[in-house]
Design an enzyme around this catalytic site. Structure first.
Site, PDB file in Angstrom:
ATOM      1  N   HIS A  82      -8.414  11.428   0.688  1.00  0.00           N
ATOM      2  CA  HIS A  82      -7.688  10.175   0.525  1.00  0.00           C
ATOM      3  C   HIS A  82      -6.359  10.276   1.269  1.00  0.00           C
ATOM      4  CE1 HIS A  82      -5.508   6.849  -1.527  1.00  0.00           C
ATOM      5  NE2 HIS A  82      -6.711   6.314  -1.531  1.00  0.00           N
ATOM      6  N   HIS A 122       0.802  -1.218   0.000  1.00  0.00           N
ATOM      7  CA  HIS A 122       0.000   0.000   0.000  1.00  0.00           C
ATOM      8  C   HIS A 122       0.840   1.277   0.000  1.00  0.00           C
ATOM      9  CE1 HIS A 122      -3.309   2.653   1.722  1.00  0.00           C
ATOM     10  NE2 HIS A 122      -3.927   2.023   0.737  1.00  0.00           N
TER      11      HIS A 122
END
Length: 657
Positions: free
Chosen positions: A515, A286
């Protein structure tokens, strides 16, 4: 003679309160035209010229429907529909729906906002105006402008006073610490170019007014110059978009893409793809970073955006970068904390090595050890990484929240941060329990005050978008697909005490869904420390202690940068891989030599006070949300992406589509 401001169209939310996410529309004397382009909505039901508003100096106004769709005027309890080419008069306090039920604005005159003038008063004012000489009229209009400024300040003060006080440090939670009248604070974000590595920047967002993108960056601002080798680390990568957004990348001789997706589209022939191993189930790669090798050095970038269109254009995101020169050959083996953390992290990725021929260097193998060739002694941040595994012994404090705990335990902060609150802000919520939340808060509460007193446990709040935030966002419900948390995670009872609103008026990003992932400890508008990271709030990302706290289990790869205060002699950061200009060049501010000054961190809303110590330097961080956070009201519902929402969004859609 120039036009003079008469008032505003003030955007309202569903509760008929001012919607801070949309700019007020200034109304000038004469004819004003409003539509899709200047109210910053993408709803195509709103024409580019939806209404015209003819306003006289006394504030009386006439509205004409210029678009093809109807509008609604609300005057008190009356609701009147006007179709195309219809016209009507409006008065102070009347409400306009530019599409019935949508895009609601209140007509407010400058001088008459506090006391709506009667028609007789309007008439008298108009007659008086006709009798005034030119000079007298100019004086009157100047007075009106002054009254408008007073009115604007009053409204801002009223909005600030509506924000509830969050329990926590007594010093930090007074209204004195709230974001003052800085509705557009990002406009004043100014950092000398040599100091840029000490802060981060927001990514540009399409559809926002220009002031909201002040000193924000795009991908072409980051990947620039004569790049010899590029290592792009991310979860999602849209190769086609990346090439279209940054054509320069096709000219880079060697590109390695480290990704988390199962499959990627066809890639250019010279690109290497690598998906790191995931030894523990339900983990992912990630981390979001770039390592760009130049003839002069290396650029390290850590950010929060996937390499996809919506992440770089529609959302609130953050990015940090710093350039580092090649090491002097005499110091080739000399390490640094930043270097050690970087090499430790890169070595775990185990990408396929490849050979390149670099100018003035010769043939080298691009592996993790290659990055020891650069001088990181001026690194402005610390790295906080997570890698999958069961970490024990000396590795226990090397990764995840235990790494953050260890660095904070070695740090000293001002006394005002004793028991001060914490903020967790992210875009995906894992399956959590109260035991782990206490473990995590213990790590983020580590550290000492200057007199070596432990800071003590901070009370955390979770900044998380509501359903209404997502519905009214720039993308409508579609934004919720990038806030991927299921109802079973979000609606746990114990989480209710943590929820706080996403409010980003001062950066213009109320409607740009977050985000970005950030964690911080704050007191008013000052920050003890600040972390920009890829890590969401989950055990998979941060790790969970096991076996009587002797083992940390982490599932995923993550990477973040930690901004800390400093009491050591400051460095200047003039080195650039791409810019040969003098270090006196300024980005958005004046030059300042901060050598030897104590470095402190603050938000863009920090205004300073009479006790400011001239021996310290405050580094502004463009924290996109407002502090202190505003807890949810009883009507607010946290977003979860697997619920059904029948109320239509700004595009007329329901969820799921």
């Amino acid at each position: 003679m120039p036009d003079f401001q008469i008032g505003f169209l003030i955007p309202l939310n569903n509760n008929l309160e001012e919607d801070d996410s949309i700019p007020r529309l200034q109304i000038l004397e004469g004819v004003n035209v409003f539509g899709r382009d200047n109210i910053f909505v993408s709803d195509k039901r709103v024409s580019r010229k939806q209404i015209s508003l003819k306003v006289l100096a006394d504030g009386s106004a006439e509205v004409v429907v210029e678009g093809s769709n109807p509008i609604v005027i609300r005057a008190g309890d009356e609701r009147k529909k006007l179709c195309s080419k219809d016209e009507a008069t409006i008065a102070q306090g009347d409400i306009l729906e530019l599409i019935p039920g949508h895009h609601v604005f209140k007509y407010v005159t400058s001088a008459g906002a506090m006391d709506t003038p009667s028609p007789q008063k309007h008439k008298r004012s108009s007659e008086e105006g006709r009798k005034l000489s030119g000079d007298e009229m100019l004086v009157k209009k100047k007075r009106q402008i002054t009254e408008d400024e007073v009115f604007a300040r009053k409204l801002q003060a009223e909005l600030a006073n509506k924000s509830p006080v969050v329990e926590g440090s007594e010093k930090s939670q007074s209204h004195r610490g709230s974001c003052p009248t800085s509705r557009e604070a990002i406009r004043h974000f100014s950092v000398h170019k040599d100091r840029l590595p000490l802060t981060f920047r927001l990514l540009q967002v399409r559809g926002l007014p220009p002031w909201a993108n002040t000193n924000s960056v795009s991908i072409s601002d980051v990947i620039q110059g004569n790049v010899l080798v590029a290592i792009l680390s991310n979860y999602m990568v849209d190769v086609d978009w990346l090439i279209s957004a940054c054509p320069k990348i096709t000219k880079i001789p060697h590109v390695l893409v480290i990704h988390g997706e199962e499959h990627l589209k066809v890639k250019p022939a010279n690109w290497i793809l690598h998906k790191p191993s995931l030894p523990i189930s339900f983990g992912t790669h990630h981390s979001k970073a770039m390592l760009l090798v130049y003839p002069r050095g290396v650029r390290i970038i850590v950010h929060s955006a996937n390499l996809i269109n919506v992440d770089w254009n529609n959302k609130s995101q953050g990015l940090w970068m710093q350039d580092f020169p090649w090491k002097d050959q005499k110091n080739v083996n000399k390490g640094h904390k930043f270097e050690n953390d970087l090499i430790d992290y890169l070595s775990v990725l185990k990408w396929p090595e490849f050979s390149v021929n670099l100018p003035d260097i010769g043939n080298v193998i691009i592996n993790s050890s290659f990055f020891k060739k650069f001088d990181y002694s001026n690194a402005a941040v610390r790295l906080i990484a997570s890698v999958p595994g069961y970490h024990r012994g000396s590795d226990l404090k090397k990764w995840g929240h235990m790494k953050l705990r260890t660095i904070l335990q070695e740090s000293y902060f001002d006394k005002e941060f004793l028991k001060s609150p914490l903020v967790y802000q992210f875009s995906s919520l894992g399956s959590l329990d109260e035991k782990w939340m206490a473990e995590f808060a213990s790590s983020l509460s580590a550290g000492f005050s200057d007199d070596k007193t432990p800071l003590g446990l901070g009370q955390p709040l979770i900044i998380w978008p509501t359903v209404e935030d997502v519905r009214c966002s720039l993308e409508g419900y579609a934004a919720g697909s990038c806030i991927p948390s299921p109802q079973k995670n979000v609606e746990k009872d114990f989480l209710k005490k943590y929820w706080a609103k996403w409010k980003a008026t001062h950066t213009g990003r109320c409607r740009a869904m977050p985000h970005i992932k950030t964690y911080t400890r704050y007191s008013g508008q000052k920050l003890a420390w600040f972390l920009l990271t890829s890590a969401n709030l989950s055990k998979a990302a941060w790790g969970a202690l096991q076996k009587n706290n002797s083992q940390l289990m982490i599932r995923s790869y993550e990477l973040g940068v930690l901004f800390l205060p400093s009491s050591t002699e400051e460095h200047v950061y003039p080195f650039s891989c791409t810019d040969n200009a003098s270090s006196s060049e300024v980005i958005g501010g004046s030059s300042q030599n901060a050598g030897g000054r104590k470095r402190k961190l603050g938000t863009l809303c920090w205004q300073g006070n009479e006790n400011t110590d001239s021996s310290s330097e405050l580094i502004p961080l463009p924290v996109p949300y407002e502090l202190p956070p505003q807890p949810y009201s009883s009507e607010d519902v946290p977003w979860s992406w697997d619920r059904r929402y029948s109320k239509k969004d700004v595009y007329g859609q329901v969820w799921p589509r």
